[in-house]
Structures are given as C-alpha cells and as structure tokens.
Design a protein around this motif. Structure first.
Motif, short mmCIF file in Angstrom:
data_model
loop_
_atom_site.label_atom_id
_atom_site.label_comp_id
_atom_site.label_asym_id
_atom_site.label_seq_id
_atom_site.Cartn_x
_atom_site.Cartn_y
_atom_site.Cartn_z
N GLN A 183 -4.71 13.28 6.92
CA GLN A 183 -5.13 12.84 8.25
C GLN A 183 -3.98 12.98 9.25
O GLN A 183 -4.18 13.41 10.38
N LYS A 184 -2.77 12.63 8.84
CA LYS A 184 -1.61 12.80 9.72
C LYS A 184 -1.39 14.27 10.04
O LYS A 184 -1.10 14.61 11.19
N ARG A 185 -1.53 15.13 9.06
CA ARG A 185 -1.38 16.56 9.28
C ARG A 185 -2.44 17.06 10.25
O ARG A 185 -2.15 17.83 11.16
N PHE A 186 -3.68 16.60 10.06
CA PHE A 186 -4.78 16.98 10.96
C PHE A 186 -4.47 16.54 12.38
O PHE A 186 -4.66 17.29 13.34
N ASN A 187 -3.99 15.32 12.53
CA ASN A 187 -3.69 14.79 13.87
C ASN A 187 -2.56 15.56 14.56
O ASN A 187 -2.54 15.64 15.79
N ARG A 188 -1.62 16.10 13.81
CA ARG A 188 -0.56 16.90 14.42
C ARG A 188 -1.12 18.16 15.06
O ARG A 188 -0.63 18.62 16.08
N TYR A 189 -2.14 18.74 14.46
CA TYR A 189 -2.74 19.96 15.00
C TYR A 189 -3.74 19.65 16.11
O TYR A 189 -3.88 20.43 17.05
N ASP A 190 -4.49 18.56 15.99
CA ASP A 190 -5.54 18.22 16.95
C ASP A 190 -4.91 17.61 18.20
O ASP A 190 -4.84 16.40 18.37
N LYS A 191 -4.44 18.46 19.10
CA LYS A 191 -3.68 18.01 20.28
C LYS A 191 -4.54 17.23 21.26
O LYS A 191 -4.07 16.28 21.88
N ASP A 192 -5.82 17.62 21.45
CA ASP A 192 -6.65 16.92 22.44
C ASP A 192 -7.42 15.75 21.84
O ASP A 192 -8.19 15.08 22.53
N ARG A 193 -7.21 15.46 20.57
CA ARG A 193 -7.79 14.31 19.86
C ARG A 193 -9.32 14.24 19.97
O ARG A 193 -9.90 13.17 20.12
N ASP A 194 -9.97 15.41 19.88
CA ASP A 194 -11.42 15.42 19.93
C ASP A 194 -12.05 15.43 18.55
O ASP A 194 -13.27 15.50 18.42
N GLY A 195 -11.24 15.40 17.51
CA GLY A 195 -11.74 15.39 16.14
C GLY A 195 -11.95 16.77 15.56
O GLY A 195 -12.43 16.90 14.43
N PHE A 196 -11.60 17.80 16.31
CA PHE A 196 -11.73 19.18 15.85
C PHE A 196 -10.46 19.94 16.19
O PHE A 196 -9.81 19.66 17.19
N ILE A 197 -10.14 20.93 15.37
CA ILE A 197 -8.97 21.78 15.63
C ILE A 197 -9.49 23.15 16.06
O ILE A 197 -10.17 23.82 15.29
N THR A 198 -9.17 23.51 17.29
CA THR A 198 -9.58 24.82 17.76
C THR A 198 -8.58 25.87 17.27
O THR A 198 -7.50 25.53 16.77
N PRO A 227 0.83 -1.21 0.00
CA PRO A 227 0.00 0.00 0.00
C PRO A 227 0.85 1.25 0.00
O PRO A 227 1.90 1.30 0.63
N GLU A 228 0.39 2.26 -0.71
CA GLU A 228 1.09 3.53 -0.76
C GLU A 228 0.29 4.54 0.05
O GLU A 228 -0.92 4.42 0.20
N ALA A 229 0.98 5.54 0.58
CA ALA A 229 0.30 6.59 1.31
C ALA A 229 -0.50 7.43 0.33
O ALA A 229 0.02 7.87 -0.69
N THR A 230 -1.74 7.62 0.64
CA THR A 230 -2.58 8.44 -0.21
C THR A 230 -2.66 9.84 0.38
O THR A 230 -2.25 10.08 1.51
N GLU A 231 -3.21 10.75 -0.40
CA GLU A 231 -3.36 12.12 0.09
C GLU A 231 -4.23 12.15 1.34
O GLU A 231 -4.01 12.93 2.23
N ALA A 232 -5.24 11.30 1.39
CA ALA A 232 -6.13 11.28 2.56
C ALA A 232 -5.34 10.92 3.82
O ALA A 232 -5.53 11.52 4.87
N THR A 233 -4.45 9.94 3.74
CA THR A 233 -3.71 9.57 4.93
C THR A 233 -2.70 10.65 5.29
O THR A 233 -2.49 10.90 6.47
N ARG A 234 -2.10 11.29 4.31
CA ARG A 234 -1.19 12.39 4.61
C ARG A 234 -1.94 13.54 5.27
O ARG A 234 -1.47 14.15 6.22
#
Length: 163
Positions: A63-78, A54-61
C-alpha cells in the motif's frame, strides 16, 4: 567423596538456574506477577501496547508503494504517474536536454566514479582502488526488542530504626 559432593552441588545449581530461567520466560506466571498491575492485565491498553507490537505486513508495504506512485490520490495509477519516476531519472541523465540519451550521458556517473577511484591517474584500477567503487549500503536497523517494565525495587531497610 568430595567429587560426589561437588557433583551434587553442581546438579543443584543447574536445577536452580533452570527454574529461575523458566520463571523469567515471557508469559509465565512468575514473569506476569513481576510486572506492574496494568501491564500484567492482558485487557489493559498498556499491556496490549507492551506485548503486541504490530509488524508491517506485505499489504501495508504494498500500500505504501502504491501510494508513492498514486500522486493525485484517486486510488488509481495512471501511465503518466507510473512513468514519472523514470522521466525524472531520464531528465537527470539527459544533461544537454535534447531528449536523446547518448552513451556519455548515460555513463557519466560511472565515469566520475572511475575517475575518483583511479587515485594514481593511470587509467587502470588496482584491486585496492576497485574496492572503493563498491556500493555502500546502509546497515539495517535491528527490530526493537520487547521488554517488560522493570519490577519495583524492594524497600531498603526499615525506616523506623531511628527511634
């Protein structure tokens, strides 16, 4: 006459090498026959791992970028989470901690880079000195190539020769 024989021999050699290369292509019946049984069977888990990487797709990249910002892991970036990286960068630059960034604080890294590059301390950069200020980027690692498992070696000689 010998030219015709040499040409015919070269043509035969060319055809034979083409047939060999064709049989070695991934997915060809000869290449599948050379693989071990568990790899040649497309339904086996080993074959799926060996063939479909499997290759990394744009969606997974993304998602990783989103997770770096979402520090409290609530699914939203304040707003605070989004600006946290900028606050850290600003705090690093604000050497005196007064909350105001003066030009000297902002340009401190550039000034240090210039001072390091100016080896002869003339206050001017020669072309050779300026070349040392270029950003050094890490080389990208190439993607690993998929290779089939090596074919089992043929047995050497007959072991009943001692008799």
């Amino acid at each position: 006459m010998w030219r015709y024989l040499a040409g015919a021999g070269a043509a035969l050699l060319l055809v034979a090498s083409g047939m060999i290369l064709q049989s070695m292509r991934p997915g060809s019946p000869a290449a599948l026959a050379a693989m071990p049984a568990n790899v040649a069977d497309p339904a086996s888990p080993v074959a799926q791992d060996a063939v479909a990487v499997p290759e990394a797709t744009e969606a997974t990249r993304e998602q990783k970028r989103f997770n770096r910002y979402d520090k409290d892991r609530d699914g939203f970036i304040t707003r605070d989470e989004y600006l946290l990286a900028r606050h850290k960068a600003f705090a690093k630059l604000d050497k005196n901690g007064d909350g105001v960034l003066q030009f000297d604080e902002w340009a401190a890294k550039s000034e240090a880079k210039f001072a390091t590059a100016d080896r002869d301390k003339t206050g001017k950069l020669s072309p050779a000195e300026f070349a040392t200020t270029a950003v050094k980027r890490k080389p990208r690692k190439p993607c690993p190539k998929i290779t089939a498992a090596p074919a089992p070696a043929a047995e050497e000689g007959n072991k009943d020769d001692d008799g």
